[in-house]
Design a protein around this motif. Sequence first.
Motif, PDB file in Angstrom:
ATOM      1  N   THR A  79       0.639  -1.014  -0.073  1.00 10.10           N
ATOM      2  CA  THR A  79       0.231   0.118  -0.166  1.00 10.10           C
ATOM      3  C   THR A  79       0.727   1.208   0.009  1.00 10.10           C
ATOM      4  O   THR A  79       0.612   2.167  -0.712  1.00 10.10           O
ATOM      5  CB  THR A  79      -0.837   0.043   1.450  1.00 10.10           C
ATOM      6  N   LEU A  82       2.325   1.573  -3.566  1.00 11.45           N
ATOM      7  CA  LEU A  82       1.693   2.080  -4.459  1.00 11.45           C
ATOM      8  C   LEU A  82       1.285   3.417  -4.255  1.00 11.45           C
ATOM      9  O   LEU A  82       1.078   4.389  -5.208  1.00 11.45           O
ATOM     10  CB  LEU A  82       0.321   1.055  -4.372  1.00 11.45           C
ATOM     11  N   ARG A  83       1.039   4.197  -2.980  1.00  5.07           N
ATOM     12  CA  ARG A  83       0.654   5.548  -2.821  1.00  5.07           C
ATOM     13  C   ARG A  83       1.765   6.385  -3.488  1.00  5.07           C
ATOM     14  O   ARG A  83       1.550   7.474  -3.793  1.00  5.07           O
ATOM     15  CB  ARG A  83       0.697   5.600  -1.501  1.00  5.07           C
ATOM     16  N   PHE A  90       1.273   3.779 -11.841  1.00  5.34           N
ATOM     17  CA  PHE A  90       0.093   3.163 -11.157  1.00  5.34           C
ATOM     18  C   PHE A  90      -0.860   2.532 -12.370  1.00  5.34           C
ATOM     19  O   PHE A  90      -1.114   1.500 -12.100  1.00  5.34           O
ATOM     20  CB  PHE A  90      -0.774   4.346 -10.457  1.00  5.34           C
ATOM     21  N   VAL A  93       0.909  -0.600 -13.468  1.00  2.00           N
ATOM     22  CA  VAL A  93       0.772  -1.752 -12.354  1.00  2.00           C
ATOM     23  C   VAL A  93      -0.961  -2.300 -12.638  1.00  2.00           C
ATOM     24  O   VAL A  93      -0.957  -3.467 -12.446  1.00  2.00           O
ATOM     25  CB  VAL A  93       0.931  -1.089 -10.950  1.00  2.00           C
TER      26      VAL A  93
END
Length: 109
Positions: A79, A82-83, A90, A93
């Motif tokens: 998490t 990803l942020r 993103f 992904v």
Amino acid sequence: MVRVTPRQKDMLDAIRDLTVDGVSPTYEQLRVRLGIASKSGVCRMVDALERQGYVRRVPFARQTLEVVAAPRMHGNDLTSRLRGLTDEAFAGVLEAISEEIARRAGSPA
């Protein structure tokens, strides 16, 4: 083994990335790569990783750090990573995940 912090994970990744032909990076290279203020800060982090069993130093040799174990992260590392991605990264992904889900389901993406 104890879990590593995100900063320690970055150090392990840097050691892996900068190791070329079995020659590990210098503390100076690690310092610059990770934005650490001093080589002694790098040394302290490497010492901690060695005590925890994640890296090994070959005695009586220079530049011989070796990552020997994959870390387990504190919290939800996925998490937090990803942020930190750009919108473009993103989206890449998400596309890769969608393709993998379709592959596993046996249908075309």
